[in-house]
Design a protein around this motif. Sequence first.
Motif, PDB file in Angstrom:
ATOM      1  N   HIS A  78       0.839  -1.189   0.000  1.00  0.00           N
ATOM      2  CA  HIS A  78       0.000   0.000   0.000  1.00  0.00           C
ATOM      3  C   HIS A  78       0.878   1.244   0.000  1.00  0.00           C
ATOM      4  O   HIS A  78       2.073   1.168   0.205  1.00  0.00           O
ATOM      5  N   LEU A  79       0.246   2.371  -0.226  1.00  0.00           N
ATOM      6  CA  LEU A  79       0.892   3.668  -0.184  1.00  0.00           C
ATOM      7  C   LEU A  79       0.277   4.405   0.994  1.00  0.00           C
ATOM      8  O   LEU A  79      -0.944   4.484   1.104  1.00  0.00           O
ATOM      9  N   ALA A  80       1.100   4.927   1.900  1.00  0.00           N
ATOM     10  CA  ALA A  80       0.592   5.554   3.118  1.00  0.00           C
ATOM     11  C   ALA A  80       0.893   7.049   3.127  1.00  0.00           C
ATOM     12  O   ALA A  80       1.968   7.480   2.719  1.00  0.00           O
ATOM     13  N   PHE A  81      -0.076   7.814   3.622  1.00  0.00           N
ATOM     14  CA  PHE A  81       0.062   9.258   3.780  1.00  0.00           C
ATOM     15  C   PHE A  81      -0.088   9.600   5.252  1.00  0.00           C
ATOM     16  O   PHE A  81      -0.942   9.053   5.942  1.00  0.00           O
ATOM     17  N   GLU A  82       0.726  10.535   5.705  1.00  0.00           N
ATOM     18  CA  GLU A  82       0.650  10.980   7.100  1.00  0.00           C
ATOM     19  C   GLU A  82      -0.353  12.120   7.219  1.00  0.00           C
ATOM     20  O   GLU A  82      -0.441  12.980   6.351  1.00  0.00           O
ATOM     21  N   THR A  83      -1.119  12.121   8.307  1.00  0.00           N
ATOM     22  CA  THR A  83      -2.060  13.195   8.584  1.00  0.00           C
ATOM     23  C   THR A  83      -2.019  13.543  10.065  1.00  0.00           C
ATOM     24  O   THR A  83      -1.710  12.691  10.898  1.00  0.00           O
ATOM     25  N   ASP A  84      -2.329  14.793  10.381  1.00  0.00           N
ATOM     26  CA  ASP A  84      -2.376  15.225  11.776  1.00  0.00           C
ATOM     27  C   ASP A  84      -3.753  15.027  12.391  1.00  0.00           C
ATOM     28  O   ASP A  84      -3.889  15.032  13.605  1.00  0.00           O
ATOM     29  N   ASP A 120      -8.556   2.945  -8.871  1.00  0.00           N
ATOM     30  CA  ASP A 120      -8.145   1.671  -9.451  1.00  0.00           C
ATOM     31  C   ASP A 120      -7.989   0.576  -8.403  1.00  0.00           C
ATOM     32  O   ASP A 120      -7.332  -0.433  -8.639  1.00  0.00           O
ATOM     33  N   ASP A 121      -8.555   0.797  -7.221  1.00  0.00           N
ATOM     34  CA  ASP A 121      -8.541  -0.175  -6.137  1.00  0.00           C
ATOM     35  C   ASP A 121      -7.163  -0.340  -5.491  1.00  0.00           C
ATOM     36  O   ASP A 121      -6.908  -1.316  -4.806  1.00  0.00           O
ATOM     37  N   LEU A 122      -6.270   0.616  -5.719  1.00  0.00           N
ATOM     38  CA  LEU A 122      -4.964   0.592  -5.062  1.00  0.00           C
ATOM     39  C   LEU A 122      -5.164   0.890  -3.579  1.00  0.00           C
ATOM     40  O   LEU A 122      -5.811   1.873  -3.228  1.00  0.00           O
ATOM     41  N   PRO A 123      -4.642   0.045  -2.703  1.00  0.00           N
ATOM     42  CA  PRO A 123      -4.817   0.303  -1.272  1.00  0.00           C
ATOM     43  C   PRO A 123      -3.977   1.489  -0.806  1.00  0.00           C
ATOM     44  O   PRO A 123      -2.780   1.563  -1.060  1.00  0.00           O
TER      45      PRO A 123
END
Length: 129
Positions: A78-84, A120-123
């Motif tokens: 998966h590809l992860a993004f950081e959030t506050d 595209d259903d990418l996690p």
Amino acid sequence: MLRLNKIHHIALICSDYKKSKAFYTELLGFTILKETYRTERDSYKLDLALNGTYTLELFSFPDPPPRVSGPEAAGLRHLAFETDDLEMAVATLREKGVRTEDIRTDGITGKRFVFFRDPDDLPLELYEN
């Protein structure tokens, strides 16, 4: 040993360019650095930045083959993004019609996270700072 400085970018191939472009720019907030149409390939290349840093390349190709992206498939997980603010991020996604899993807590770090999917259903993952 090879001396690497950082990850330069991540490249994604989408099946519906307009839909994915809107998802990554209008919903996730990436900014467009450059958009190129390559006639010889009938393909777009969209260079995207996150908070001013070149991060993502979005490609389109005619009829790309499907890729397995189910849980625990070999390859990119998966590809992860950081959030506050995880709650606000999840609420925003849901308001825009994006389904998310329930918020969970990482048993190792104690940080909270949630998974959702791109067109595209990418996690994808949101990971609380």
